[in-house]
Design a protein around this motif. Structure first.
Motif, PDB file in Angstrom:
ATOM      1  N   ILE A   1      -8.688  -3.506   0.693  1.00 52.23           N
ATOM      2  CA  ILE A   1      -7.549  -2.643   0.353  1.00 52.23           C
ATOM      3  C   ILE A   1      -7.670  -2.149  -1.091  1.00 52.23           C
ATOM      4  O   ILE A   1      -7.401  -0.975  -1.387  1.00 52.23           O
TER       5      ILE A   1
ATOM      6  N   THR B   1       2.313   1.804  -3.385  1.00 56.42           N
ATOM      7  CA  THR B   1       1.324   2.333  -4.326  1.00 56.42           C
ATOM      8  C   THR B   1       1.156   3.834  -4.183  1.00 56.42           C
ATOM      9  O   THR B   1       1.209   4.579  -5.172  1.00 56.42           O
TER      10      THR B   1
ATOM     11  N   GLU C   1      -7.828   1.756  -2.437  1.00 56.78           N
ATOM     12  CA  GLU C   1      -6.938   2.298  -3.468  1.00 56.78           C
ATOM     13  C   GLU C   1      -7.724   2.888  -4.634  1.00 56.78           C
ATOM     14  O   GLU C   1      -7.396   3.987  -5.120  1.00 56.78           O
TER      15      GLU C   1
ATOM     16  N   PHE D   1       0.833  -1.200   0.000  1.00 53.76           N
ATOM     17  CA  PHE D   1       0.000   0.000   0.000  1.00 53.76           C
ATOM     18  C   PHE D   1       0.873   1.258   0.000  1.00 53.76           C
ATOM     19  O   PHE D   1       0.621   2.208  -0.752  1.00 53.76           O
TER      20      PHE D   1
ATOM     21  N   HIS E   1      -5.241  -0.457   7.945  1.00 53.03           N
ATOM     22  CA  HIS E   1      -5.222  -1.742   7.229  1.00 53.03           C
ATOM     23  C   HIS E   1      -4.847  -2.819   8.239  1.00 53.03           C
ATOM     24  O   HIS E   1      -3.684  -3.130   8.431  1.00 53.03           O
TER      25      HIS E   1
END
Length: 380
Positions: A361, A286, A365, A283, A348
């Protein structure tokens, strides 16, 4: 992505497993019912296993995680010196709580997004004898992860009798904790984060060494409800599968905790922590690829269970939170003093991480990317 119910992706409360919620739907049940007593006893034993201890004493009491701070009144006598390692909002407020009970608190802070260095800790402990040192394992305001193993080694190499008190509200269940191996004395947590249970339980795990400190006090504990001398025989009785009473436990929440911990312990804890690390790392990768910057300044001090991210220029926190909410995802704004409007936070933990099929998740996103774009942010 608009749905009737938003998925709760703040740093706690987190999403709850359906079986955990079902466990709370039991009829009214006496706290000394012969069917409930062994459930409470097993729950105490499972809490001990989650922090990887064989000898520590768990206390499971109705209240929020903050009640765990109050329970440090058991260790404090008027004028005791305490060192609080501060990595954000919750470190500051823990210190404030301890001062209420007469502790002389020294706070050792660091730049936002980082932790006090081991050198600074060593210097502080070398100059002054502290009865205990507090460390926030993960400060929910910043997402900063402290190395509690290293902190304990540093402190006890200089002052072996100094106790280590860990605020693990945002870490227990998502970060590795080896209570016995790391020589910890107290770990404080709540039910609503990594343990995956609705809010309402304060959970404090205490070493036998810390319990002995309480027994050796020169003055009475200046609290009634938080007094471990009141609660210890209750916890011991239930673990021995015998009913007992001091104050009414939250029966339905304990059923829920029992259900959640049964699932947590159904696989190796190492696998759980590794999965949380993998999801968190991906994450963070990203959002970094989008050109965003997280509050935690390095991977080494980044939590498994949450991420705090600085807002890009031109994007307001209320707009972003509202935009994601309209897409069925609830995130949180900042709470760090003087910086609250400059960043946002995403949790998370728990089933959102451990159960890929829920796609939590991925939903975060997609919603975050779309909302940022709608608010004028062009990712790099």
């Amino acid at each position: 992505m608009t749905i009737d119910r938003k998925i709760c992706m703040i740093p706690g409360p987190i999403e709850f497993d359906e079986k955990v919620l079902a466990a709370m739907s039991t009829p009214a049940t006496s706290h000394v019912d012969p069917n409930f007593v062994p459930v409470f006893g097993e729950t105490i034993e499972m809490v001990r296993k989650v922090v990887q201890s064989t000898t520590a004493q768990p206390f499971i009491v109705s209240g929020s995680g903050t009640l765990g701070w109050d329970m440090m009144v058991n260790l404090i006598e008027q004028g005791d010196r305490v060192l609080c390692l501060n990595t954000g909002y919750f470190g500051s407020h823990f210190a404030e709580c301890l001062e209420v009970y007469g502790a002389k608190v020294t706070q050792l802070g660091a730049e936002v997004g980082s932790c006090p260095s081991q050198e600074a800790i060593k210097e502080a402990v070398s100059k002054t004898h502290y009865k205990f040192v507090t460390v926030t394992h993960v400060d929910t305001s910043t997402g900063v992860l402290s190395d509690i193993k290293a902190v304990t080694e540093t402190v006890k190499s200089i002052s072996p009798n100094t106790l280590i008190v860990v605020d693990g509200v945002c870490s227990v269940g998502s970060e590795e904790i080896r209570f016995d191996d790391w020589n910890l004395d107290v770990v404080i947590t709540g039910s609503q984060k990594g343990l995956g249970v609705p809010p309402g339980l304060s959970i404090v795990i205490v070493s036998q060494n810390a319990l002995q400190v309480v027994q050796n006090r020169k003055t009475p504990v200046i609290s009634y409800y938080s007094n471990w001398n009141k609660w210890l025989p209750i916890m011991q009785a239930y673990e021995s599968r015998k009913p007992s009473y001091f104050a009414t436990p939250a029966v339905q929440l304990i059923y829920a905790l029992h259900t959640s911990l049964t699932k947590v312990l159904s696989q190796p804890l190492e696998a759980r922590f590794q999965k949380h690390y993998q999801v968190a790392s991906q994450f963070r990768k990203t959002v970094k690829e989008w050109g965003l910057v997280q509050v935690a300044q390095s991977e080494a001090c980044s939590a498994n269970g949450m991420t705090a991210i600085w807002l890009p220029e031109g994007v307001q926190v209320a707009q972003l939170v509202g935009s994601l909410a309209s897409k069925g995802v609830q995130i949180a704004g900042g709470i760090l003093k003087d910086r609250a409007t400059q960043y946002f936070r995403i949790g998370h933990m728990g089933i959102s991480v451990m159960e890929d099929e829920r796609q939590h998740i991925k939903k975060v996103e997609l919603a975050l990317s779309k909302s940022l774009s709608e608010l004028g942010y062009k990712s790099t």
